[in-house]
Each structure stands twice: as C-alpha cells, then as structure tokens.
Design a protein around this motif. Sequence first.
Motif, PDB file in Angstrom:
ATOM      1  N   ARG A 121      25.064  37.438 -33.595  1.00  0.00           N
ATOM      2  CA  ARG A 121      24.562  37.095 -32.247  1.00  0.00           C
ATOM      3  C   ARG A 121      25.502  37.631 -31.163  1.00  0.00           C
ATOM      4  N   ALA A 181      23.860  29.716 -44.906  1.00  0.00           N
ATOM      5  CA  ALA A 181      25.234  29.228 -44.731  1.00  0.00           C
ATOM      6  C   ALA A 181      25.250  27.754 -44.317  1.00  0.00           C
ATOM      7  N   VAL A 182      24.503  27.400 -43.278  1.00  0.00           N
ATOM      8  CA  VAL A 182      24.517  26.014 -42.791  1.00  0.00           C
ATOM      9  C   VAL A 182      23.725  25.110 -43.735  1.00  0.00           C
ATOM     10  N   SER A 203      12.295  29.600 -48.907  1.00  0.00           N
ATOM     11  CA  SER A 203      11.299  30.520 -49.458  1.00  0.00           C
ATOM     12  C   SER A 203      11.376  30.431 -50.987  1.00  0.00           C
ATOM     13  N   TYR A 244       8.628  26.596 -46.667  1.00  0.00           N
ATOM     14  CA  TYR A 244       8.421  26.279 -45.244  1.00  0.00           C
ATOM     15  C   TYR A 244       7.224  27.021 -44.663  1.00  0.00           C
ATOM     16  N   THR A 254      19.675  25.408 -34.367  1.00  0.00           N
ATOM     17  CA  THR A 254      19.390  26.518 -33.452  1.00  0.00           C
ATOM     18  C   THR A 254      18.508  25.970 -32.331  1.00  0.00           C
ATOM     19  N   GLY A 296      23.825  21.270 -30.011  1.00  0.00           N
ATOM     20  CA  GLY A 296      25.202  21.584 -29.592  1.00  0.00           C
ATOM     21  C   GLY A 296      25.913  22.413 -30.641  1.00  0.00           C
ATOM     22  N   HIS A 310      17.676  35.409 -43.615  1.00  0.00           N
ATOM     23  CA  HIS A 310      17.078  35.101 -44.921  1.00  0.00           C
ATOM     24  C   HIS A 310      18.073  35.347 -46.058  1.00  0.00           C
ATOM     25  N   LYS A 311      19.364  35.339 -45.769  1.00  0.00           N
ATOM     26  CA  LYS A 311      20.306  35.601 -46.865  1.00  0.00           C
ATOM     27  C   LYS A 311      20.573  34.310 -47.639  1.00  0.00           C
TER      28      LYS A 311
HETATM   29  N1  LIG Z   1      24.805  24.815 -33.562  1.00  0.00           N
HETATM   30  C1  LIG Z   1      25.804  25.359 -34.204  1.00  0.00           C
HETATM   31  O1  LIG Z   1      26.956  24.971 -34.058  1.00  0.00           O
HETATM   32  C2  LIG Z   1      25.519  26.458 -35.197  1.00  0.00           C
HETATM   33  C3  LIG Z   1      26.470  26.750 -36.175  1.00  0.00           C
HETATM   34  C4  LIG Z   1      26.170  27.723 -37.115  1.00  0.00           C
HETATM   35  C5  LIG Z   1      24.960  28.420 -37.068  1.00  0.00           C
HETATM   36  N2  LIG Z   1      24.089  28.143 -36.073  1.00  0.00           N
HETATM   37  C6  LIG Z   1      22.772  28.822 -36.046  1.00  0.00           C
HETATM   38  O2  LIG Z   1      22.071  28.383 -37.194  1.00  0.00           O
HETATM   39  C7  LIG Z   1      21.169  29.383 -37.623  1.00  0.00           C
HETATM   40  C8  LIG Z   1      21.335  29.588 -39.118  1.00  0.00           C
HETATM   41  O3  LIG Z   1      22.596  30.099 -39.423  1.00  0.00           O
HETATM   42  P1  LIG Z   1      22.945  30.402 -40.950  1.00  0.00           P
HETATM   43  O4  LIG Z   1      24.238  31.102 -40.956  1.00  0.00           O
HETATM   44  O5  LIG Z   1      22.768  29.200 -41.780  1.00  0.00           O
HETATM   45  O6  LIG Z   1      21.770  31.462 -41.288  1.00  0.00           O
HETATM   46  P2  LIG Z   1      21.333  32.006 -42.705  1.00  0.00           P
HETATM   47  O7  LIG Z   1      22.473  31.928 -43.652  1.00  0.00           O
HETATM   48  O8  LIG Z   1      20.715  33.352 -42.449  1.00  0.00           O
HETATM   49  O9  LIG Z   1      20.224  30.971 -43.211  1.00  0.00           O
HETATM   50  C9  LIG Z   1      18.981  30.839 -42.566  1.00  0.00           C
HETATM   51  C10 LIG Z   1      18.151  29.849 -43.376  1.00  0.00           C
HETATM   52  O10 LIG Z   1      16.955  29.560 -42.656  1.00  0.00           O
HETATM   53  C11 LIG Z   1      15.834  29.753 -43.507  1.00  0.00           C
HETATM   54  N3  LIG Z   1      14.749  30.213 -42.665  1.00  0.00           N
HETATM   55  C12 LIG Z   1      14.542  31.448 -42.125  1.00  0.00           C
HETATM   56  N4  LIG Z   1      13.440  31.440 -41.376  1.00  0.00           N
HETATM   57  C13 LIG Z   1      12.922  30.171 -41.447  1.00  0.00           C
HETATM   58  C14 LIG Z   1      11.784  29.529 -40.889  1.00  0.00           C
HETATM   59  N5  LIG Z   1      10.940  30.183 -40.105  1.00  0.00           N
HETATM   60  N6  LIG Z   1      11.577  28.228 -41.164  1.00  0.00           N
HETATM   61  C15 LIG Z   1      12.427  27.540 -41.945  1.00  0.00           C
HETATM   62  N7  LIG Z   1      13.525  28.080 -42.508  1.00  0.00           N
HETATM   63  C16 LIG Z   1      13.763  29.387 -42.256  1.00  0.00           C
HETATM   64  C17 LIG Z   1      16.266  30.734 -44.559  1.00  0.00           C
HETATM   65  O11 LIG Z   1      15.502  30.516 -45.736  1.00  0.00           O
HETATM   66  P3  LIG Z   1      15.042  31.703 -46.716  1.00  0.00           P
HETATM   67  O12 LIG Z   1      16.232  32.606 -46.894  1.00  0.00           O
HETATM   68  O13 LIG Z   1      14.651  30.992 -47.977  1.00  0.00           O
HETATM   69  O14 LIG Z   1      13.910  32.410 -46.016  1.00  0.00           O
HETATM   70  C18 LIG Z   1      17.738  30.340 -44.744  1.00  0.00           C
HETATM   71  O15 LIG Z   1      17.855  29.257 -45.612  1.00  0.00           O
HETATM   72  C19 LIG Z   1      21.442  30.611 -36.760  1.00  0.00           C
HETATM   73  O16 LIG Z   1      20.482  30.650 -35.729  1.00  0.00           O
HETATM   74  C20 LIG Z   1      22.819  30.339 -36.186  1.00  0.00           C
HETATM   75  O17 LIG Z   1      23.023  31.004 -34.962  1.00  0.00           O
HETATM   76  C21 LIG Z   1      24.327  27.175 -35.144  1.00  0.00           C
END
Ligand SMILES: NC(=O)c1ccc[n+]([C@@H]2O[C@H](COP(=O)([O-])OP(=O)(O)OC[C@H]3O[C@@H](n4cnc5c(N)ncnc54)[C@H](OP(=O)(O)O)[C@@H]3O)[C@@H](O)[C@H]2O)c1
Length: 318
Positions: free
Chosen positions: A45, A165-166, A186, A204, A242, A260, A305-306
Amino acid sequence: MQIARYTAYGGSETVTFDDAPIPTPRPGELLIRVRAAPVTAGDARLRSGKVPRGLGLMLRLAIGWSRPRVAPGWAFSGDIAALGPGVTGFQPGQRVFGLKGFKGGAHSEYLTIRADGTVLPLPDTLSHEQGAAFFFGGLTAAEFLIDRAKLAPGERILIAGATGAVGGAAVQIARHLGATVAATASPANHALARQLGAAEVTDYRIGPPQGPFDVILDVMGSLGWNGSKPLLSPKGRLILITADLSEMLASALNRRFLTGTSKEDLASMRRPVGLHEQGGYTPVVGPVLPFAQLPEAHRIAESFHKPGNLVITMADPA
Ligand SMILES: NC(=O)c1ccc[n+]([C@@H]2O[C@H](COP(=O)([O-])OP(=O)(O)OC[C@H]3O[C@@H](n4cnc5c(N)ncnc54)[C@H](OP(=O)(O)O)[C@@H]3O)[C@@H](O)[C@H]2O)c1
C-alpha cells in the motif's frame, strides 16, 4: 550492500535496488545482517499509494506527496553483525527480529536499529522466515482480539479472510483464547484454515456462514457494518481490519464497531511472543522469494489472496 528503493507511487516496477555502503552502528545501535523480511499488504500500500477510500490524502501528507519518501521494508529477522558503542544486552551473532516501522529500511542486506528500540531476541523455536512473518499479523490480531474486542473463552467468532497474514494469526489466537472459530476462505485454503484451528470453514464467495457471532473479524472489510450486523449477537462486536475513512468515523460513535491500527512498540511486540511461547501462535510462512525478486513479491502481496505471509530471503554473506 543492496538496498531497495521506491522511485514513485505506482506498480511493482517502482521498486528498484541501489548499492550502498554497509552502515556503521552509532552509539546505542545494532548493525543487523538481514536474513529474511516480510513483504506485507502495508508495504504494497505504501508503494502503490492505494489505500481505502478517503485515506489517500492522509497517506500522502504522512509519507510524501509525489513519491513515497520512505524506505521499503517494515520488519526483519536477522543476525547481529556488530554492536555500536555502549550497547549492552545483545551479543554479536545473536538472532534477532523486529520492526523498522512505516519509515522502513528492512528490505536491505544490512540495517541499523536502536538496541532499546523495536528489536527482540528471536526465539529458538522460530526460523528467520517465521521471524520475518511474525509481527504483521500477530500484532494486529493480538491487539484487536484481546484489547479491543475483549474476546472471551466460549465466545463464537467469525474470521472472514482467515488464511492470510492477519487472518491466519487471528484464527490461532482466537482459538488459544478459548473461542470457537468459524472461518471464511477460498476453497484452496479451507484445509489451512482448519489446520490453524477453525471449527467450520465456508467459501466467502458463496455467502457468510450462519450467525450469531459474538465477534466478527472482517479482514478485507468485505462484510462491513451492514453485512455484519445481521450476523452479530445483541452484544456482538465487529472488527474491521480494512476500513475506509467513513467507516473509521462511524466506528468512533459505536463501541461495538472497531477500526484503527495496532501499536508497534516493544511492549506490544512482547505479547505475540508470549502467545508463541504458550503454543498459541506461530506465523504461517507462505511464498518465499529471494531478495532479487522483491518486485514480484510486491505483485503477490497486493493480490490479497496469498496464504499466510510472503517472505523474502537474503543470501548468505560471501
Ligand atoms: N488495521 C490494521 O492495523 C491492519 C494491519 C494489517 C493489515 N491491515 C489490512 O488488512 C488487509 C489484509 O492484510 P493481510 O496481510 O492479512 O492480507 P493477505 O495476507 O493478502 O490476506 C487476505 C485474506 O483475505 C481473504 N480475502 C480476499 N478477498 C476477500 C473477500 N472479498 N472476502 C473475504 N475474504 C477475502 C483472502 O482469502 P483467500 O486467499 O482464500 O482468497 C486472505 O485470507 C489489508 O487490506 C491490509 O492493508 C490492516
């Protein structure tokens, strides 16, 4: 040494490499030979400038108007190469992991960091790849589940997006706290969600599972408040990981709606380490790429989607 740099806001081609001298640690600093570093959704991002609606102006005011004036790389795992004058409590050669934060600098063969800053000994039970993967999901999931939502034993939680990751950290920590976990993922990731501790898993894309839930942790914000409300118990809480600006403002007026960012200090870092020591959290390491493939790593990271965490590894010193 090789160090990564962002040349502009944009695609993964804006990630380039420079040669730079290995830094000399100043008084109170550690010089660290980086062995592995995550490429997170946050890294992607900052590089692209693509953030949820309404937050772009704030991002550019914080890190640069025309290009990201931050160095790539939020976190690292590595070995101490040298101690700066006056450093006590660490040894050369010791394995450590930590955070460079949003100002970055971890996508580099060496880095310096204050010894009293955001760096901790890497537990023997973690590889450097796991150390690199440890904090991004671990800090976020621990703070939102424990401090913000106050998830209690016996509660039922939905983790929507459970294997990144989260989500991957949240499933494990929720289970460790004694909650019953329903997950969405998925189909390719259903086995991973169950392995992490989910009692039920649905796709989902078909729709949300049957409520009610005491807590919903919505990783991508795909349910939102309107989609989550019918699934929540009367005292149920929604964690929107998010969130856009309007959702953040709405959450300020609603104690059951949590948005937050999580804290990135040493005390906060010690908590997922404690959870790991209790058997409650070990990060999932997904794709592992060499440092030279950092642009490709960014492309994967921004797919959302990782499985688990994406990690780049640095070659052994010549
Ligand atoms: N607020 C905060 O402090 C904070 C901290 C960290 C991250 N974030 C945000 O959190 C988000 C996720 O980060 P991440 O590192 O966990 O990403 P990630 O590792 O890419 O994981 C994304 C997850 O979301 C799922 N997903 C994708 N599209 C979806 C949908 N339409 N509906 C439901 N699930 C869906 C994916 O599932 P599949 O792979 O099975 O498709 C995967 O499990 C990002 O937007 C990031 O900027 C916010």
